[in-house]
Enzyme design. Sequence first.
Site, PDB file in Angstrom:
ATOM      1  N   ASP A   1       0.811  -1.210   0.000  1.00 41.68           N
ATOM      2  CA  ASP A   1       0.000   0.000   0.000  1.00 41.68           C
ATOM      3  C   ASP A   1       0.847   1.264   0.000  1.00 41.68           C
ATOM      4  OD1 ASP A   1       0.714  -0.707   2.737  1.00 41.68           O
ATOM      5  OD2 ASP A   1      -0.466   1.036   3.319  1.00 41.68           O
ATOM      6  N   GLU A   2       0.265   2.296  -0.544  1.00 44.30           N
ATOM      7  CA  GLU A   2       0.759   3.673  -0.463  1.00 44.30           C
ATOM      8  C   GLU A   2       2.181   3.880  -0.976  1.00 44.30           C
ATOM      9  OE1 GLU A   2      -1.899   5.793   2.960  1.00 44.30           O
ATOM     10  OE2 GLU A   2       0.021   4.991   3.604  1.00 44.30           O
TER      11      GLU A   2
END
Length: 845
Positions: free
Chosen positions: A537-538
């Site tokens: 993620d991210e």
Amino acid sequence: MRETMKKISIAALIIAIGAWTPFVPAAQAAATEASAEATAAAPVKLRWEIVRNEVAGQGGRTKARLSVTALRGQPLPAKGWSLYFNCMDGLVTGALPGNLVLEQVVGGSLFRVRPAAGFKGLPAGRSLNIDYYYPNLAIKMARAPVGPYFVFDAAPDVAYAIADFQQQLPTRAEQLKRPADKHALVTTQDVFHRNARADVLPASALPPIFPTPLELRTGAGRVQLARAPQVIAGPGLQNETAAARALFARYLPQQGDANRAPVPLRLRIAAVGGQSSPEAYELTINSDDGINITGNTAAGVARGLQSLHDLLPLPSQAAPIDLPELEVTDAPRFAYRGFQLDVARNFQPKAVVLKTLDLMAAYKLNKLHFHITDDEGWRLEIAGLPELTTIGAVRGHSTKEGVRLPPTYGSGPRADDPHGSGYYTRADYIEILRYAAARHIEVIPEIEMPGHARAAVKAMEARYHRMQAAGEQGAAKYLLNDFDDRSVYKSPQEYTDHVINPGLESSYVFIEQVVAQIAALHREAGVPLKTMHMGGDELPHGAWEQSPVSRALMQKEKLTSTADLWDYFYNRVDGILRKHGMFASGWEEMGARRSAQEGAQQLPNPRFTQRGFSLYVWNNTPGNEDFAYRLANAGYDIVLAPVTNMYLDMAANGNPEEPGVNWGAYVELDTVYDFKPLAMTSAGLTEAGRRHIRGIEATLFSETIRDASRLDYLMMPRLLAVAERAWAADPAWAQESDATRAAALHRAAWSGFVNVLGQRVLPRLDLERGDVAYRIAPPGMVVEGGKVLVNHVLPGLTLRYTTDGTLPTVQSKPVTGPITAKGVIQAAAFDRTGRAGLVARIVNR
């Protein structure tokens, strides 16, 4: 997943009647934590407050103030000092009024204020106001500075924790100004009307088993237990036999009435008719045959024992025990019923993890998603890579590179802070695995990558420099970053140096070592690892773009974009896991096709749809509401973990004193309960896609969790709503198309849920454990006809009130009906241990 920089807009609402009293004074909490960190007397004391919210359209900014007071006898010099602190989400840095400068020390949440040319110093006993800005509106106290400390340039490695530090709750109109939207303050009247959506039920009308079983048929008779039952168990049920005996030992003597034969309690593994789940069970209680629990597996028997536990009276009620005659056939709706515990941002000791496993087992949750690494900490000992814990598991002040990670999330300057620093030894982890396995809970460790990896990146960088300086061979063997990388990026947590580089072969050597060692720990514990959560993620836009080694790899492999490089990276990661007999799990981005345009809608990545990836989908914010279904339709296995319903680090509401963050949503108990996992959307969930929905998971990130009581507060009782939604069949109200009928069905079901929590589930937790500091919500209060009416979201908790200006205690008057007293009425709910919840206040004129 944790986009803490989202623009927020809120409604202007200043309450004269119906304000909250904070459950823990922020100043007291801050001072208590800071005093434990102090290495020596700090030369100052510190106060913080919001000056005003400056609203513009649907956004705005916040002006805040740090007031520094030089202690008597200790003037603050004109130069040569710095005031450090952590602040979540970023600040507006640069020159400040009064010839001061605000700087971000490193990527992340560490900032400092230092004097600039022209600063005159501060005489002893005098105060200095340091005004600065947040780039967005600061709604929650989670954005207040934490962990402040003082450093003098003459001794740059000596830090002084500021023990006398107070955070002032915003109460004035200019501090609470908000645009009109979902972030409006919640009044006691609002709470009253929300609570009124449920009916108060008599004990005889409560659902007998929690979570709601699939089928329950009651008989006419009762079965009396005058002594502990005789446990008769089949093979493979040693843990369940011990659990059954321990359960009844709390309530009944083993010998009891010698003139009466013990009722048999038979445990066995056999097929449960019509149910294929390994956790399915049958529970029968009748006067002719005693108590029988049959499970498809030992896990099913364990779930049946927990249901039997629900049928027992509360511990304070006297023996003998009368059990109702009944037949239960039960199985979970979802095979995956999870809770993610983050111990990377702020560490929790082994005992807290074991307690969490106990709570999960009590409510039939079966997956612990163990978030053990992130930017701010690596929490597991890995053989062959000691730097991961000697450096990556330690936070504290230092001016030297490669010594430890910087203070974060209020951990302060000391390297021995128990939440900033800490890790699980190999023996600790094996004990956790075995403890979980005995409760039929699968532990799924998460190793964050390629973003959220700063602890690992910096630990391996320090290893490289140490070995290079010593002239040792293989210094670059596990290196994770390209020293020539000039990529420009910033994560939502403000990091610019936290990404594993896919162009380095050493990155994959590192991942292989970590995976192999964790798999070995699981084998040693006797619980082979089926999957690992590999992050995903991210990853900030811009990462890898100016890395020479990544560019060289792209040219060699004929990759045209960093999106292709992402695919290459996770193709390699998947291969490592497969070599160890595992499938890959990760956040939704692992199976998403990254767009070159930041903020553009994500698309399912066609490359990995047949790999068996299990994706945890968190982002159901506007524009992404149906992404989980689109991924499932594309062929990915999905765990639903939506931020708007299942992120337990979110605050319950927008009131400043309510703990938690708010970047994604506010999550009340009913917000979790009302989640419809398989609700149809405009895109639609196909039948094939529906089969790819593995289950649901609650997530608790620990940025704001500095102790176990805050963990309890944010987790419970919302985790009980997760348990209900994950285990129980799709409720009738969720399937009803007629709005009026659906509302009536919902009211009946919600009433049963909150009453069983307030009258039985939480009282049992109080009386049997007494160590779970779950959130006790404030009462709702309204004035009608000159009388104050009081209610609570959980009927069954004792409500007490005062009229003399003091806070309610266990000696205060109980609320038994409308309150006729005039003036300021303060009320709170109390659990069975006498612990008070949030205090509500209203004026009856």
